[in-house]
Design a protein around this motif. Structure first.
Motif, PDB file in Angstrom:
ATOM      1  N   ARG A 156      44.042   8.210  64.252  1.00  0.00           N
ATOM      2  CA  ARG A 156      43.597   7.197  63.296  1.00  0.00           C
ATOM      3  C   ARG A 156      43.199   5.944  64.078  1.00  0.00           C
ATOM      4  N   ARG A 157      42.096   5.329  63.672  1.00  0.00           N
ATOM      5  CA  ARG A 157      41.672   4.026  64.199  1.00  0.00           C
ATOM      6  C   ARG A 157      41.739   3.031  63.054  1.00  0.00           C
ATOM      7  N   GLY A 158      42.690   2.129  63.131  1.00  0.00           N
ATOM      8  CA  GLY A 158      42.869   1.203  62.020  1.00  0.00           C
ATOM      9  C   GLY A 158      43.250   1.977  60.765  1.00  0.00           C
ATOM     10  N   ALA A 159      42.407   1.912  59.763  1.00  0.00           N
ATOM     11  CA  ALA A 159      42.664   2.635  58.512  1.00  0.00           C
ATOM     12  C   ALA A 159      41.878   3.934  58.425  1.00  0.00           C
ATOM     13  N   ASP A 160      41.104   4.272  59.454  1.00  0.00           N
ATOM     14  CA  ASP A 160      40.193   5.416  59.389  1.00  0.00           C
ATOM     15  C   ASP A 160      40.772   6.632  60.106  1.00  0.00           C
ATOM     16  N   LEU A 161      40.985   7.711  59.337  1.00  0.00           N
ATOM     17  CA  LEU A 161      41.455   8.958  59.914  1.00  0.00           C
ATOM     18  C   LEU A 161      40.369   9.596  60.774  1.00  0.00           C
ATOM     19  N   ASN A 162      40.782  10.318  61.807  1.00  0.00           N
ATOM     20  CA  ASN A 162      39.855  11.093  62.619  1.00  0.00           C
ATOM     21  C   ASN A 162      39.616  12.423  61.910  1.00  0.00           C
ATOM     22  N   GLU A 163      38.685  12.409  60.971  1.00  0.00           N
ATOM     23  CA  GLU A 163      38.421  13.609  60.178  1.00  0.00           C
ATOM     24  C   GLU A 163      37.798  14.721  61.016  1.00  0.00           C
ATOM     25  N   ASP A 164      37.149  14.370  62.117  1.00  0.00           N
ATOM     26  CA  ASP A 164      36.591  15.400  62.990  1.00  0.00           C
ATOM     27  C   ASP A 164      37.706  16.248  63.596  1.00  0.00           C
ATOM     28  N   LEU A 166      40.751  16.660  62.384  1.00  0.00           N
ATOM     29  CA  LEU A 166      41.368  17.436  61.312  1.00  0.00           C
ATOM     30  C   LEU A 166      40.497  18.605  60.889  1.00  0.00           C
ATOM     31  N   ALA A 167      39.181  18.429  60.918  1.00  0.00           N
ATOM     32  CA  ALA A 167      38.268  19.517  60.554  1.00  0.00           C
ATOM     33  C   ALA A 167      38.344  20.650  61.570  1.00  0.00           C
ATOM     34  N   ILE A 168      38.481  20.302  62.839  1.00  0.00           N
ATOM     35  CA  ILE A 168      38.620  21.340  63.866  1.00  0.00           C
ATOM     36  C   ILE A 168      39.912  22.118  63.654  1.00  0.00           C
ATOM     37  N   VAL A 169      40.990  21.405  63.345  1.00  0.00           N
ATOM     38  CA  VAL A 169      42.273  22.067  63.095  1.00  0.00           C
ATOM     39  C   VAL A 169      42.160  23.016  61.915  1.00  0.00           C
ATOM     40  N   THR A 170      41.648  22.528  60.798  1.00  0.00           N
ATOM     41  CA  THR A 170      41.616  23.354  59.589  1.00  0.00           C
ATOM     42  C   THR A 170      40.638  24.521  59.714  1.00  0.00           C
ATOM     43  N   THR A 171      39.546  24.329  60.432  1.00  0.00           N
ATOM     44  CA  THR A 171      38.574  25.411  60.619  1.00  0.00           C
ATOM     45  C   THR A 171      39.165  26.547  61.443  1.00  0.00           C
ATOM     46  N   ASN A 172      40.050  26.218  62.382  1.00  0.00           N
ATOM     47  CA  ASN A 172      40.625  27.233  63.260  1.00  0.00           C
ATOM     48  C   ASN A 172      41.935  27.809  62.764  1.00  0.00           C
ATOM     49  N   SER A 173      42.513  27.210  61.731  1.00  0.00           N
ATOM     50  CA  SER A 173      43.828  27.640  61.266  1.00  0.00           C
ATOM     51  C   SER A 173      43.725  28.691  60.176  1.00  0.00           C
ATOM     52  N   VAL A 175      46.052  28.917  58.030  1.00  0.00           N
ATOM     53  CA  VAL A 175      46.654  28.222  56.883  1.00  0.00           C
ATOM     54  C   VAL A 175      46.191  26.764  56.952  1.00  0.00           C
ATOM     55  N   PRO A 176      44.913  26.504  56.663  1.00  0.00           N
ATOM     56  CA  PRO A 176      44.334  25.180  56.895  1.00  0.00           C
ATOM     57  C   PRO A 176      44.983  24.047  56.108  1.00  0.00           C
ATOM     58  N   HIS A 177      45.314  24.300  54.848  1.00  0.00           N
ATOM     59  CA  HIS A 177      45.912  23.269  54.017  1.00  0.00           C
ATOM     60  C   HIS A 177      47.248  22.819  54.609  1.00  0.00           C
ATOM     61  N   GLU A 178      48.054  23.788  55.028  1.00  0.00           N
ATOM     62  CA  GLU A 178      49.360  23.490  55.599  1.00  0.00           C
ATOM     63  C   GLU A 178      49.222  22.783  56.939  1.00  0.00           C
ATOM     64  N   ALA A 179      48.274  23.227  57.763  1.00  0.00           N
ATOM     65  CA  ALA A 179      48.079  22.619  59.082  1.00  0.00           C
ATOM     66  C   ALA A 179      47.677  21.154  58.955  1.00  0.00           C
ATOM     67  N   ARG A 180      46.738  20.865  58.068  1.00  0.00           N
ATOM     68  CA  ARG A 180      46.318  19.476  57.862  1.00  0.00           C
ATOM     69  C   ARG A 180      47.485  18.635  57.346  1.00  0.00           C
ATOM     70  N   GLY A 181      48.201  19.174  56.379  1.00  0.00           N
ATOM     71  CA  GLY A 181      49.320  18.441  55.797  1.00  0.00           C
ATOM     72  C   GLY A 181      50.406  18.132  56.806  1.00  0.00           C
ATOM     73  N   ASP A 182      50.678  19.077  57.706  1.00  0.00           N
ATOM     74  CA  ASP A 182      51.722  18.850  58.703  1.00  0.00           C
ATOM     75  C   ASP A 182      51.339  17.760  59.692  1.00  0.00           C
TER      76      ASP A 182
END
Length: 545
Positions: A156-164, A166-173, A175-182
């Motif tokens: 995270r930078r300031g208030a902005d999440l690094n969605e890129d 998180l997208a890499i994590v969920t695309t490769n997982s 169980v994407p929902h669980e991986a992002r949440g963790d």
């Protein structure tokens, strides 16, 4: 009088810092998606000073996570300069050689700002069930096959999440929902810790943590040196054999006890292997240090100063000091055996004061399905703890990791599995004046009558059980089988056909002292409770029913 008041106030503040960490850990357990974190407490949380030195840790947490995290903050700040960080920023990595030893563990570090400057850091670590690759398996030939590895970067930078990211994590997982949440739960728990730390500093009118850090480190260093001095100075060596994967593995330690310090050289251990049971040195050092501290300094809080007195080294490229790109998914098979290796050295220095060997590595139970219902289920099966001088070993207790298992009800809700049995194993604890802790028998099948796959990566001590001490007997070795007759003999992947079940029997802890010296009344109760059989009573304990 004022000095005494200062000491009292400093100790109160120290305990308040531990409370900050504990609230941070509890926030993580409440927010985590994965049952292994939420239910079993497979995590760590801590507060660090502005230099990146660990001041305090949560009571909840594993030595492997906590003690690696103690070095992670400084290692991460070597990649991202502290003066470049802004309020709201958070750093993340799952690099095994910077974090907790394998790609499933993410470390998140969040700076705490007060009056425009960094006064400390909050850090946390937990296990993400799946981030791609071969998943939880020892089959990979290199770390590149084990999942996606992230270098130190901003989550995270300031208030902005690094969605890129998180997208890499969920695309490769799987169980994407669980991986992002963790991953986000780590961020959330650090935010809780930052808020509580700043509230505490404002309450005490602290502009920084310099004074309390000096107090904590001075007292911890003094307490550690005094406690370590109880062990006679000298050089002590010990070896241990593990099942390994394709061939047995030898662990070797040469421990030098000096004046208030202990150094251990693991050189001579088996070279790194081509399977994912290698262990980076950071994780080896975490558990080896814990084994020493568990015996000699249990009352000294865990922080940078108390850890600095113990040094763990090894020649590069061994199973205990694997280098990139060695596969390391199941690194805890090696790492969690090291406390018993250390205790074997200390038994020579302090004979009669050291507990027997325990089951060691957690039996990580990884089940997955790829049929109509894809799922990934992670749980742990617990073995017995070694008997202690003066009392029996604890049954089905995770030593040295300290985690619990996911309750049956939670595991069955999270995945289409059914636990048909979970019970103590009679006679699995090593016989002795004090009996080793019992292992457990677990039987699991598919609730939807589909094939399942199981990774046997973490099933250790199948060939021989934990050793006893002072005349105590070995604990029972572990056993794993599938109800169709298949015997699990290595750390590979196994298919559990629809309608069949996997049956696990975890190792029992070693016994302590000669079995014939066991108290007869206690033995009679063991017999009536079904913990010891009549045959064992006559064979080992020399007592008839």
């Amino acid at each position: 009088m004022s000095d005494n008041l200062d000491i009292v106030a400093q100790n109160v503040l120290w305990n308040r810092l531990i409370s900050v960490c504990e609230e941070q850990a509890n926030a993580l357990m409440r927010a985590a998606f994965g049952a292994i974190v939420r239910e079993a407490g497979d995590l760590s949380a801590g507060v660090f000073d502005a230099n990146g030195d660990m001041l305090a840790q949560a009571i909840t947490g594993t030595p492997g996570h906590v003690n690696t995290m103690a070095a992670s903050v400084r290692a991460m700040l070597a990649h991202v300069q502290a003066d470049s960080l802004k309020p709201g920023d958070a750093l993340v990595t799952n690099d095994p050689w910077l974090g907790a030893g394998h790609v499933f563990d993410f470390v998140v570090v969040t700076p705490a700002f007060l009056n425009g400057k960094i006064v400390g850091y909050l850090a946390s670590t937990s296990h993400i069930v799946d981030i791609g690759g071969r998943g939880w398996s020892a089959e990979a030939a290199s770390v590149y096959e084990e999942g996606v590895t992230f270098p130190v970067m901003h989550l995270r930078r300031g208030a902005d999440l690094n969605e890129d990211l998180l997208a890499i994590v969920t695309t490769n997982s799987r169980v994407p929902h669980e991986a992002r949440g963790d991953i986000l739960s780590l961020l959330s728990c650090n935010d809780t810790g930052v808020a509580r730390l700043l509230n505490l500093m404002r309450e005490y009118a602290l502009g920084d943590l310099t004074s309390i850090a000096a107090f904590i480190f001075e007292r911890s260093a003094m307490g550690t040196k005094k406690a370590l001095a109880r062990a006679p100075q000298g050089i002590y060596e010990n070896t241990m054999m593990l099942d390994g994967y394709d061939a047995p593995i030898m662990l070797k330690a040469r421990m030098t006890i000096g004046d208030g310090t202990i150094s251990v050289d693991l050189t001579g251990s088996t070279p790194a292997v081509v399977r994912g049971i290698n262990c980076p040195l950071n994780y080896s050092a975490a558990y080896a240090s814990f084994g020493i501290r568990a015996l000699l300094t249990p009352e000294v809080p865990n922080n940078q100063a108390s850890l600095d007195a113990i040094t763990i080294t090894a020649e590069p490229g061994l199973v205990v000091s694997a280098e990139r790109p060695s596969p390391v998914s199941a690194r805890h098979v090696i790492g969690q055996a090291l406390p018993d290796l250390m205790l074997g050295c200390l038994e020579q220095a302090l004979p009669g004061e050291v507990l027997a060997e325990s089951a060691g590595a957690l039996w990580t139970l990884s089940l997955s399905g790829a049929g109509r219902t894809a799922f990934s289920s992670l749980n742990v099966a617990l073995g017995g703890m070694g008997a202690r001088p003066g009392t029996d070993g604890l049954s089905t207790t995770a030593f040295p990791s300290g985690v619990g298992s996911v309750p049956v009800e939670a595991a069955e809700v999270a995945a289409p599995v059914i636990y048909h049995a979970k019970e103590f194993i009679c006679d699995s604890g090593g016989a002795g004046r004090y009996r080793g802790g019992l292992g457990q028998r677990i039987e699991i099948g598919s609730r939807i009558n589909e094939d399942m796959f199981m990774s046997a990566a973490a099933f250790e001590r199948l060939n021989s059980g934990p050793e006893g001490r002072q005349g105590g007997q070995r604990g029972a070795n572990g056993k794993v089988a599938i109800s169709d007759g298949t015997q699990v003999t290595d750390k590979g992947m196994y298919r559990i056909p629809a309608g069949e079940r996997v049956i696990l029997q975890t190792p029992g802890g070693g016994g302590y002292g000669e079995p014939a010296h066991r108290n007869k009344k206690i033995l009679e109760k063991d017999l009536s409770d079904g913990l010891v059989s009549g045959e064992a009573a006559q064979t080992f304990y020399k007592v008839k029913e």
